[in-house]
Design a protein around this motif. Structure first.
Motif, PDB file in Angstrom:
ATOM      1  N   TRP B  31       0.819  -1.216   0.000  1.00 23.94           N
ATOM      2  CA  TRP B  31       0.000   0.000   0.000  1.00 23.94           C
ATOM      3  C   TRP B  31       0.854   1.267   0.000  1.00 23.94           C
ATOM      4  O   TRP B  31       0.507   2.261  -0.619  1.00 23.94           O
ATOM      5  CB  TRP B  31      -0.976  -0.013   1.192  1.00 23.94           C
ATOM      6  N   MET B  32       1.999   1.198   0.703  1.00 25.23           N
ATOM      7  CA  MET B  32       2.894   2.363   0.716  1.00 25.23           C
ATOM      8  C   MET B  32       3.450   2.609  -0.694  1.00 25.23           C
ATOM      9  O   MET B  32       3.524   3.752  -1.156  1.00 25.23           O
ATOM     10  CB  MET B  32       4.033   2.149   1.716  1.00 25.23           C
ATOM     11  N   ALA B  33       3.826   1.526  -1.336  1.00 23.56           N
ATOM     12  CA  ALA B  33       4.363   1.642  -2.698  1.00 23.56           C
ATOM     13  C   ALA B  33       3.298   2.195  -3.642  1.00 23.56           C
ATOM     14  O   ALA B  33       3.586   3.037  -4.506  1.00 23.56           O
ATOM     15  CB  ALA B  33       4.848   0.277  -3.175  1.00 23.56           C
ATOM     16  N   THR B  34       2.051   1.755  -3.440  1.00 22.74           N
ATOM     17  CA  THR B  34       0.948   2.233  -4.288  1.00 22.74           C
ATOM     18  C   THR B  34       0.756   3.741  -4.115  1.00 22.74           C
ATOM     19  O   THR B  34       0.641   4.484  -5.097  1.00 22.74           O
ATOM     20  CB  THR B  34      -0.359   1.492  -3.921  1.00 22.74           C
ATOM     21  N   VAL B  35       0.748   4.172  -2.840  1.00 23.95           N
ATOM     22  CA  VAL B  35       0.547   5.602  -2.556  1.00 23.95           C
ATOM     23  C   VAL B  35       1.681   6.418  -3.182  1.00 23.95           C
ATOM     24  O   VAL B  35       1.456   7.458  -3.811  1.00 23.95           O
ATOM     25  CB  VAL B  35       0.459   5.838  -1.027  1.00 23.95           C
ATOM     26  N   THR B  37       3.568   5.623  -5.706  1.00 24.64           N
ATOM     27  CA  THR B  37       3.447   5.602  -7.172  1.00 24.64           C
ATOM     28  C   THR B  37       2.399   6.618  -7.638  1.00 24.64           C
ATOM     29  O   THR B  37       2.631   7.382  -8.578  1.00 24.64           O
ATOM     30  CB  THR B  37       3.042   4.183  -7.647  1.00 24.64           C
ATOM     31  N   VAL B  38       1.244   6.608  -6.946  1.00 24.79           N
ATOM     32  CA  VAL B  38       0.176   7.553  -7.301  1.00 24.79           C
ATOM     33  C   VAL B  38       0.692   8.986  -7.165  1.00 24.79           C
ATOM     34  O   VAL B  38       0.450   9.842  -8.017  1.00 24.79           O
ATOM     35  CB  VAL B  38      -1.076   7.322  -6.421  1.00 24.79           C
ATOM     36  N   TRP B  39       1.450   9.216  -6.092  1.00 23.74           N
ATOM     37  CA  TRP B  39       2.009  10.552  -5.848  1.00 23.74           C
ATOM     38  C   TRP B  39       2.972  10.934  -6.993  1.00 23.74           C
ATOM     39  O   TRP B  39       2.917  12.025  -7.547  1.00 23.74           O
ATOM     40  CB  TRP B  39       2.739  10.539  -4.492  1.00 23.74           C
ATOM     41  N   LEU B  40       3.866   9.986  -7.343  1.00 20.83           N
ATOM     42  CA  LEU B  40       4.865  10.262  -8.383  1.00 20.83           C
ATOM     43  C   LEU B  40       4.212  10.511  -9.743  1.00 20.83           C
ATOM     44  O   LEU B  40       4.680  11.342 -10.517  1.00 20.83           O
ATOM     45  CB  LEU B  40       5.841   9.083  -8.492  1.00 20.83           C
ATOM     46  N   LEU B  41       3.130   9.771  -9.998  1.00 22.36           N
ATOM     47  CA  LEU B  41       2.483   9.880 -11.315  1.00 22.36           C
ATOM     48  C   LEU B  41       1.344  10.897 -11.329  1.00 22.36           C
ATOM     49  O   LEU B  41       0.588  10.976 -12.301  1.00 22.36           O
ATOM     50  CB  LEU B  41       1.951   8.508 -11.743  1.00 22.36           C
ATOM     51  N   SER B  42       1.231  11.638 -10.211  1.00 11.46           N
ATOM     52  CA  SER B  42       0.113  12.583 -10.100  1.00 11.46           C
ATOM     53  C   SER B  42       0.122  13.591 -11.244  1.00 11.46           C
ATOM     54  O   SER B  42       1.160  14.174 -11.570  1.00 11.46           O
ATOM     55  CB  SER B  42       0.211  13.307  -8.753  1.00 11.46           C
ATOM     56  N   PRO B  43      -1.065  13.855 -11.830  1.00 11.96           N
ATOM     57  CA  PRO B  43      -1.121  14.812 -12.947  1.00 11.96           C
ATOM     58  C   PRO B  43      -1.102  16.271 -12.462  1.00 11.96           C
ATOM     59  O   PRO B  43      -0.992  17.183 -13.272  1.00 11.96           O
ATOM     60  CB  PRO B  43      -2.445  14.467 -13.615  1.00 11.96           C
ATOM     61  N   PHE B  44      -1.237  16.496 -11.146  1.00  4.52           N
ATOM     62  CA  PHE B  44      -1.287  17.881 -10.636  1.00  4.52           C
ATOM     63  C   PHE B  44       0.124  18.449 -10.500  1.00  4.52           C
ATOM     64  O   PHE B  44       0.884  18.041  -9.610  1.00  4.52           O
ATOM     65  CB  PHE B  44      -2.013  17.920  -9.294  1.00  4.52           C
ATOM     66  N   ALA B  45       0.422  19.425 -11.344  1.00  5.79           N
ATOM     67  CA  ALA B  45       1.779  19.984 -11.376  1.00  5.79           C
ATOM     68  C   ALA B  45       2.108  20.752 -10.103  1.00  5.79           C
ATOM     69  O   ALA B  45       3.266  20.815  -9.678  1.00  5.79           O
ATOM     70  CB  ALA B  45       1.916  20.902 -12.587  1.00  5.79           C
ATOM     71  N   SER B  46       1.052  21.323  -9.466  1.00  4.78           N
ATOM     72  CA  SER B  46       1.309  22.123  -8.254  1.00  4.78           C
ATOM     73  C   SER B  46       1.655  21.258  -7.047  1.00  4.78           C
ATOM     74  O   SER B  46       2.172  21.745  -6.041  1.00  4.78           O
ATOM     75  CB  SER B  46       0.098  22.991  -7.944  1.00  4.78           C
ATOM     76  N   LEU B  47       1.361  19.979  -7.123  1.00  2.00           N
ATOM     77  CA  LEU B  47       1.658  19.077  -6.002  1.00  2.00           C
ATOM     78  C   LEU B  47       3.159  18.774  -5.993  1.00  2.00           C
ATOM     79  O   LEU B  47       3.700  18.299  -6.990  1.00  2.00           O
ATOM     80  CB  LEU B  47       0.868  17.777  -6.180  1.00  2.00           C
ATOM     81  N   PRO B  48       3.847  19.081  -4.875  1.00  2.00           N
ATOM     82  CA  PRO B  48       5.300  18.841  -4.869  1.00  2.00           C
ATOM     83  C   PRO B  48       5.620  17.346  -4.966  1.00  2.00           C
ATOM     84  O   PRO B  48       4.872  16.511  -4.469  1.00  2.00           O
ATOM     85  CB  PRO B  48       5.757  19.412  -3.539  1.00  2.00           C
TER      86      PRO B  48
END
Lengths: 268, 267
Positions: B31-35, B37-48
């Motif tokens: 689940w940590m890896a999933t989170v 991955t989702v964070w890394l692939l996030s489409p929101f550019a403003s998200l650090p």
């Protein structure tokens, strides 16, 4: 032989939420004596589920006051909370204390010194074959072990009257035999000890008791129950030669009385 | 072998199945890896990105004095927690006495109030500054602690009291054995939950008087300048600290009350 009255339930009535549960319940428990033997009393209070047996236990143990009537001990002395031991149905124990500590706290609560309570606890652990379970918590015990601890806890400071609520329920045949043996052993520790077994297990109650009281409600001629249970029958098993015998369950008289009680039980 | 693995995998999706602790750990890692991955692939550019947050964390720690700020916050939380425990336990046990029941019920109901409107009267009473923050945090946690703990006390079955009564125990001893000692493990569990509530309130409370610093004040300052990487870095620190505190309290509960763990059903 039958001696003095050890305790009496006199005309006890109680309502619960407007419904009459007990209606003028009365009985006496006499000292039973046998030459050359210490003989405690064992009474069985039989009755179907929901008839008010547990309610009666609470009144006898002075946990609840009856609406009317009274429960008195030797020479009419009123019974105070703490004078009557009760082994409740689910064998409650102090969950945060070990088995040994559960026994010790029962002694200390009754005024024993810590050293005396520890000594008494050790004796009872050995007597109840719980010596190797002293450091266990209640959550680590089997149902049978828990029951033995609950009984032992009640006799750390011996009480003249110990009531047991459904002590035979859910036991396998060998555990049942063990508990029956234990009940007799505890009763016979002192001449004035009385064990009251409140149960719907007719056969087991007959096997250990010297007197049986049958608690039940009356019926109208068309078969409807009337509110309020009372003592419907009293069976003196000593008189019938059906008490204090190891082979009692093998006697024809035992079987025929069991049949009679079962018939009566169905009508309660 | 493959049948066993399929069966093992199927257990993860079936209700009420017991799994090995190694499997549980693997699930956490998944689940940590999933989170991540989702964070890394996030489409929101403003998200650090995780890297930006990590860099911001280093900068906050080495150049902006995050260590001392953390110490200030920890001191505040532990102070408020100690007061909360003392007040809440006294109030919860007071539910055994009829006279105090309405008072306890009233304190419990106050949990619906936010802290905003209470700043003024609390400032009048405490004089502001550190005392005000301790008072507000204590108030906030107490209302929740009392609600949970009073319920624990109310749920003690009647037979527990009767059992001690037939043993001949005095009412004082019954109170000690059944109410105080008998609920200690649950009280520690409630404390764990309330420590988390304290962390959730810290930003608001420390925001009232930012001059004294603290991690809550720090996060508000970073947020004001829209430094999102720094905000997330502080949030991450709060999360880790909260989890460590929670773990520590769990260990303490198991040490003080080993019977509690024995009663828990393994699922």
């Amino acid at each position: 032989m039958t001696g003095e009255v050890l305790f009496s339930v006199r005309e006890v009535s109680q309502k619960l939420g407007g419904a009459q549960i007990l209606d003028r319940v009365s009985f006496d428990v006499h000292d039973r004596t046998r030459a050359g033997q210490t003989t405690g009393q064992i009474i069985g209070i039989l009755g179907p589920s929901g008839v008010g047996k547990t309610r009666l236990i609470r009144i006898i143990a002075a946990l609840d006051a009856p609406d009317s009537g009274s429960v008195v001990g030797i020479q009419g002395a009123p019974i105070e909370p703490g004078q009557v031991g009760v082994v409740f149905q689910d064998y409650p124990l102090l969950r945060h204390r070990t088995v040994r500590s559960n026994l010790e706290v029962a002694g200390i609560a009754n005024g024993l010194s810590r050293a005396a309570a520890q000594g008494r606890a050790k004796k009872l652990l050995d007597l109840f074959r719980l010596g190797d379970r002293g450091s266990y918590y209640p959550a680590q015990l089997s149902g049978g072990q828990r029951q033995r601890v609950a009984i032992a806890q009640q006799i750390v400071c011996p009480k003249r009257l110990l009531l047991m609520d459904e002590p035979f329920s859910g036991l396998d045949p060998s555990a049942l035999e063990e508990v029956m043996h234990l009940v007799v052993e505890v009763a016979n520790m002192d001449e004035l000890n009385t064990i009251g077994i409140v149960t719907h297990d007719i056969r087991a109650a007959m096997a250990v008791s010297d007197t049986l009281f049958m608690l039940g409600r009356d019926r109208t001629p068309d078969g409807k129950w009337l509110p309020g249970a009372r003592i419907q029958e009293t069976y003196d098993l000593v008189e019938r030669g059906l008490a204090w015998r190891d082979d009692v369950m093998e006697l024809p008289a035992f079987s025929s009385l069991e049949k009679e009680i079962r018939q009566k039980f169905k009508q309660l | 072998m493959s049948t066993l693995s399929t069966r093992g995998l199927a257990r993860l999706f079936l209700p009420n199945r017991v799994i090995r602790s190694s499997t549980a750990l693997a699930l956490v890692a998944f689940w940590m890896a999933t989170v991540l991955t989702v964070w890394l692939l996030s489409p929101f550019a403003s998200l650090p990105t995780p890297g930006e947050v990590w860099t911001a964390l280093g900068a906050l720690w080495w150049r902006h004095g995050m260590g001392p700020e953390l110490f200030t916050t920890m001191k505040l939380i532990l102070h408020a927690l100690a007061l909360t425990v003392a007040i809440s336990m006294a109030l919860s046990y007071a539910t055994m006495i009829a006279f105090f029941r309405p008072l306890v019920a009233a304190v419990s109901k106050l949990r619906f109030l936010g802290l905003t409107g209470l700043v003024f009267p609390f400032t009048l009473v405490t004089g502001g500054g550190y005392s005000l923050k301790v008072a507000l945090l204590t108030f906030g946690m107490t209302t929740f602690f009392v609600t949970s703990m009073a319920q624990v006390v109310l749920e003690i079955p009647r037979v527990a009291f009767d059992h001690m009564r037939v043993l001949g125990a005095s009412e004082r001893r019954i109170f000690w054995e059944v109410v105080v000692r008998g609920t200690l493990d649950r009280a520690l569990d409630v404390l764990r939950q309330n420590a988390a509530i304290g962390w959730a309130m810290i930003t608001m409370v420390e925001g009232i008087s930012r001059a004294e610093g603290g991690i809550g004040a720090m996060i508000l300052n970073q947020n004001k300048h829209f430094l999102l990487a720094e905000v997330y870095a502080i949030l991450l620190v709060i999360l880790v600290l909260g989890l460590l505190m929670d773990y520590g309290m769990g260990v303490l509960t198991d040490l003080l009350c080993p019977y509690g763990r024995l009663e828990r059903v393994r699922r």
